[in-house]
Design an enzyme around this catalytic site. Structure first.
Site, mmCIF file in Angstrom:
data_model
loop_
_atom_site.group_PDB
_atom_site.id
_atom_site.type_symbol
_atom_site.label_atom_id
_atom_site.label_comp_id
_atom_site.label_asym_id
_atom_site.label_seq_id
_atom_site.Cartn_x
_atom_site.Cartn_y
_atom_site.Cartn_z
ATOM 1 N N SER A 69 0.828 -1.206 0.000
ATOM 2 C CA SER A 69 0.000 0.000 0.000
ATOM 3 C C SER A 69 0.861 1.256 0.000
ATOM 4 O O SER A 69 1.995 1.257 0.471
ATOM 5 C CB SER A 69 -0.917 0.019 1.220
ATOM 6 O OG SER A 69 -1.761 -1.100 1.220
HETATM 7 N N1 SAH Z 1 -1.068 -4.706 3.955
HETATM 8 C C1 SAH Z 1 -0.266 -4.728 2.747
HETATM 9 C C2 SAH Z 1 -1.120 -4.502 1.529
HETATM 10 C C3 SAH Z 1 -1.440 -5.763 0.867
HETATM 11 S S1 SAH Z 1 -2.487 -5.617 -0.551
HETATM 12 C C4 SAH Z 1 0.829 -3.680 2.869
HETATM 13 O O1 SAH Z 1 1.284 -3.439 3.948
HETATM 14 O O2 SAH Z 1 1.269 -3.129 1.893
HETATM 15 C C5 SAH Z 1 -3.901 -6.522 0.001
HETATM 16 C C6 SAH Z 1 -3.671 -7.928 0.423
HETATM 17 O O3 SAH Z 1 -4.952 -8.469 0.753
HETATM 18 C C7 SAH Z 1 -3.086 -8.842 -0.649
HETATM 19 O O4 SAH Z 1 -1.919 -9.428 -0.155
HETATM 20 C C8 SAH Z 1 -4.193 -9.886 -0.882
HETATM 21 O O5 SAH Z 1 -3.706 -11.175 -1.148
HETATM 22 C C9 SAH Z 1 -4.928 -9.843 0.447
HETATM 23 N N2 SAH Z 1 -6.291 -10.369 0.412
HETATM 24 C C10 SAH Z 1 -7.222 -10.254 -0.567
HETATM 25 N N3 SAH Z 1 -8.353 -10.886 -0.229
HETATM 26 C C11 SAH Z 1 -8.154 -11.437 1.001
HETATM 27 C C12 SAH Z 1 -8.943 -12.223 1.890
HETATM 28 N N4 SAH Z 1 -10.195 -12.619 1.601
HETATM 29 N N5 SAH Z 1 -8.401 -12.591 3.073
HETATM 30 C C13 SAH Z 1 -7.132 -12.234 3.405
HETATM 31 N N6 SAH Z 1 -6.340 -11.499 2.612
HETATM 32 C C14 SAH Z 1 -6.830 -11.104 1.419
#
Ligand code: SAH
Length: 219
Positions: A69
């Site tokens: 993010s």
């Molecule tokens: N928190 C991260 C951002 C990750 S992007 C950071 O620090 O940058 C969003 C994440 O959500 C992805 O890794 C994706 O695989 C996850 N995601 C999507 N759907 C999900 C679900 N149903 N349960 C858990 N994680 C999920």
């Protein structure tokens, strides 16, 4: 073989400082949140090829079609979640590379993180370990279900957007607890904050945002 994280705590201290100044001008006020952002080296959470761009205020790819993010959004969501308090028990949904987990870990007692893509978990754990972060537990699970075993949470932060607020997450909030979550389809997403009260929930819209979708099931 253990991977080496060049320059943890050393490289890019100045670039990190510039990022913090930018977050301030963008309106992040909570000094604890700014300090937590300054303490976590973002470059170890992205591919080496992109490390030089780690302190730009943009989302970057982390593999498996997912992104780390944008720092401003991480700071904004964290600020809304902790609202000047020291939370004890926080659930993070969509931990990806572990960057947001590391930021939260500076500010709250315990972080429980769920991530649907199993391949992202081991590297995220390894990075947290390398940073000496020991108060995050991470598992491969579907965030639509939350993590009931450790509920209730006094904060829940979701880093991917569902079309609606999952009921399980509301149910796993303690009274007074906050849920910070992007909701809506791509191009029409809003960051929402729900506060659980004795009688129900109060909801507030914080910002227009752009997140990857929260996908049901595990991968
Ligand atoms: N928190 C991260 C951002 C990750 S992007 C950071 O620090 O940058 C969003 C994440 O959500 C992805 O890794 C994706 O695989 C996850 N995601 C999507 N759907 C999900 C679900 N149903 N349960 C858990 N994680 C999920």
């Amino acid at each position: 073989m253990r991977k080496h994280y060049a320059g943890i705590g050393m490289t890019s201290v100045r670039t990190r400082d510039r990022l913090i100044e930018r977050l301030r001008t963008e309106g992040i006020r909570d000094e604890h949140v700014l300090a937590a952002m300054a303490a976590v080296p973002r470059h170890i959470f992205v591919d080496e090829a992109l490390a030089s761009r780690a302190y730009e205020d943009t989302a970057l790819p982390i593999g498996a079609g997912q992104t780390i993010s944008q720092p401003y959004i991480v700071a904004r969501m964290t600020e809304a979640l902790v609202h000047g308090k020291r939370l004890s028990n926080v659930l993070e949904v969509g931990s990806g590379c572990g960057y947001q987990s590391a930021v939260l870990a500076q500010l709250v007692e315990r972080v429980y993180a769920v991530e649907r893509i199993d391949a992202l978990i081991a590297p995220a754990r390894e990075r947290l370990h390398a940073l000496g972060v020991s108060n995050v537990r991470m598992r491969n699970a579907d965030g639509f279900d939350g993590w009931p075993a450790h509920a209730p949470y006094d904060g829940i932060l979701v880093a991917a957007a569902p079309g609606y607020v999952p009921q399980a997450l509301v149910e796993q909030l303690a009274v007074g607890g906050r849920l910070v979550i992007p909701v809506g389809a791509q191009g029409d997403q809003y960051l929402q904050m729900l506060v659980r009260t004795e009688s129900g929930v109060e909801e507030e819209t914080l910002a227009r945002v752009s997140f990857v979708p929260l996908v049901p099931g595990i991968g």
